[in-house]
Design a protein around this motif. Sequence first.
Motif, PDB file in Angstrom:
ATOM      1  N   SER A   1      -7.338   4.822  13.435  1.00  0.00           N
ATOM      2  CA  SER A   1      -7.030   6.063  14.171  1.00  0.00           C
ATOM      3  C   SER A   1      -5.551   6.431  14.035  1.00  0.00           C
ATOM      4  O   SER A   1      -5.207   7.613  13.912  1.00  0.00           O
ATOM      5  N   GLU A   2      -4.667   5.431  14.047  1.00  0.00           N
ATOM      6  CA  GLU A   2      -3.239   5.696  13.886  1.00  0.00           C
ATOM      7  C   GLU A   2      -2.929   6.165  12.468  1.00  0.00           C
ATOM      8  O   GLU A   2      -2.104   7.069  12.264  1.00  0.00           O
ATOM      9  N   LEU A   3      -3.590   5.572  11.488  1.00  0.00           N
ATOM     10  CA  LEU A   3      -3.391   6.008  10.104  1.00  0.00           C
ATOM     11  C   LEU A   3      -3.836   7.456   9.936  1.00  0.00           C
ATOM     12  O   LEU A   3      -3.177   8.245   9.247  1.00  0.00           O
TER      13      LEU A   3
ATOM     14  N   ASP B   1      -0.229  14.380  10.548  1.00  0.00           N
ATOM     15  CA  ASP B   1       1.156  14.840  10.654  1.00  0.00           C
ATOM     16  C   ASP B   1       1.686  15.335   9.315  1.00  0.00           C
ATOM     17  O   ASP B   1       2.479  16.281   9.245  1.00  0.00           O
ATOM     18  N   LEU B   2       1.239  14.682   8.241  1.00  0.00           N
ATOM     19  CA  LEU B   2       1.721  15.049   6.904  1.00  0.00           C
ATOM     20  C   LEU B   2       0.997  16.252   6.321  1.00  0.00           C
ATOM     21  O   LEU B   2       1.612  17.131   5.713  1.00  0.00           O
ATOM     22  N   TYR B   3      -0.327  16.274   6.482  1.00  0.00           N
ATOM     23  CA  TYR B   3      -1.143  17.247   5.741  1.00  0.00           C
ATOM     24  C   TYR B   3      -1.900  18.242   6.609  1.00  0.00           C
ATOM     25  O   TYR B   3      -2.533  19.146   6.092  1.00  0.00           O
ATOM     26  N   GLY B   4      -1.843  18.077   7.925  1.00  0.00           N
ATOM     27  CA  GLY B   4      -2.579  18.962   8.813  1.00  0.00           C
ATOM     28  C   GLY B   4      -3.846  18.292   9.328  1.00  0.00           C
ATOM     29  O   GLY B   4      -4.463  17.479   8.635  1.00  0.00           O
ATOM     30  N   GLN B   5      -4.215  18.650  10.523  1.00  0.00           N
ATOM     31  CA  GLN B   5      -5.364  18.051  11.179  1.00  0.00           C
ATOM     32  C   GLN B   5      -6.641  18.279  10.375  1.00  0.00           C
ATOM     33  O   GLN B   5      -6.943  19.405   9.979  1.00  0.00           O
TER      34      GLN B   5
ATOM     35  N   VAL C   1       0.861  -1.179   0.000  1.00  0.00           N
ATOM     36  CA  VAL C   1       0.000   0.000   0.000  1.00  0.00           C
ATOM     37  C   VAL C   1       0.902   1.234   0.000  1.00  0.00           C
ATOM     38  O   VAL C   1       1.688   1.438   0.937  1.00  0.00           O
ATOM     39  N   GLY C   2       0.765   2.043  -1.031  1.00  0.00           N
ATOM     40  CA  GLY C   2       1.585   3.239  -1.152  1.00  0.00           C
ATOM     41  C   GLY C   2       1.052   4.363  -0.294  1.00  0.00           C
ATOM     42  O   GLY C   2       0.734   5.447  -0.793  1.00  0.00           O
ATOM     43  N   PHE C   3       0.966   4.131   0.989  1.00  0.00           N
ATOM     44  CA  PHE C   3       0.442   5.129   1.916  1.00  0.00           C
ATOM     45  C   PHE C   3       1.356   6.350   1.907  1.00  0.00           C
ATOM     46  O   PHE C   3       2.577   6.224   1.802  1.00  0.00           O
ATOM     47  N   PRO C   4       0.790   7.547   2.002  1.00  0.00           N
ATOM     48  CA  PRO C   4       1.634   8.754   1.970  1.00  0.00           C
ATOM     49  C   PRO C   4       2.718   8.732   3.043  1.00  0.00           C
ATOM     50  O   PRO C   4       2.442   8.494   4.220  1.00  0.00           O
ATOM     51  N   GLY C   5       3.935   8.945   2.611  1.00  0.00           N
ATOM     52  CA  GLY C   5       5.042   9.083   3.541  1.00  0.00           C
ATOM     53  C   GLY C   5       5.668   7.795   4.028  1.00  0.00           C
ATOM     54  O   GLY C   5       6.812   7.810   4.504  1.00  0.00           O
ATOM     55  N   HIS C   6       4.953   6.667   3.921  1.00  0.00           N
ATOM     56  CA  HIS C   6       5.472   5.440   4.542  1.00  0.00           C
ATOM     57  C   HIS C   6       4.750   4.247   3.939  1.00  0.00           C
ATOM     58  O   HIS C   6       3.547   4.076   4.133  1.00  0.00           O
TER      59      HIS C   6
END
Length: 279
Positions: free
Chosen positions: A157-159, A165-169, A126-131
Amino acid sequence: MINAQQAFAQLARQPDDEIDLAAGALAVSGLFQPDLAADEPLVALERLATEAGNSVPAQADLFDQVRAFNHFLFEEHGFAGNQDDFYDPRNSFLDQVLDRRLGIPITLSVLYIEIAARLGLPAYGVGFPGHFLVRIGRGDTALMLDVYAGGVALPESELDLRLADLYGQGTLSIQSHPALLRPATKREILVRMLRNLIGIYRDRGERVNRLAALTASLTLAPDLPDELCERGLLYRDLDYAPAALGDLRRFVEVSDDAEQIAAVTQIIDELGGQPMRLH
C-alpha cells in the motif's frame, strides 16, 4: 599500472553476474577521486560485515534478522541518509559513504546489499521509480526496505502511494506492474549511480566531471539514448564536432522519441556543415 578509466572499462566488459558490485561502486568513485585506494574501503566493508555477523542471529527468521541488521547499521554505526545536502557528490561515492556514514538511497542500498550478502542474506537492489529500494528475502516472505529511511519495511500500500505521488492516482500499482519490484542488475545499479552524478554535475556546471560520468555510463551501456544525446550536445558545446556527430547519429538510431530525433537531426545537419576542428 592502469588508470581509473582503464580499470572501469575492464569492469564494464565483464558479464553482469561476474561484476563485483562493491568494486564497481568504488570504480565509479575512482573516476572522480584519482587518489582513491580502493582496497581501503573494501577492507572497511569486510570489517563491517564481520561485526554485523556477530550482531545478526543466523538462525532467526528474516524479520528478526533484518531488525538486528538495521539496528547494527543505522543505530550502532550511525549510517543515515544525508538530508541536509542530498546533492553532495560524496553521497554517491561508496568510499565516502563508508567514511562519513552519510549517503543517498542507492549508495546506502549498495552498502546494505553487500553486507547482507556476506551474512548470507539474499538482498537485491530495486530500481523503484524515484527512490532506490532493497528487496530482501525470497517469495512471499520478501521485504521491501527503504534503506535511506533506516531500513523501514514498506507494505504494498505504501509503494502504491509513492507511485501515485509520482504518476497520479490510479496510474500505476504494484499489482498491475509487478516488474517494478524486479531485482536490478549490477550494471543497472552502476548506471543509476552515474545518472545521479550526471545530474549533480550538470546542475553545478562542472562539464569535465559531467562528461566523465556520461562516458562511464555509456561504457557500461553504449546505447543509452538519453546519455548519447546529452554527451553529444556537451561535445558540441565543447566545440568537438566529430565526437558530437558520433553520439548524436547513434542517438537517432537507437531512440524512439520522434520529436527529439527531429530536433537532433537538425543539429546533426548543422554540425555536418562545419569544418572539422582538431583537439
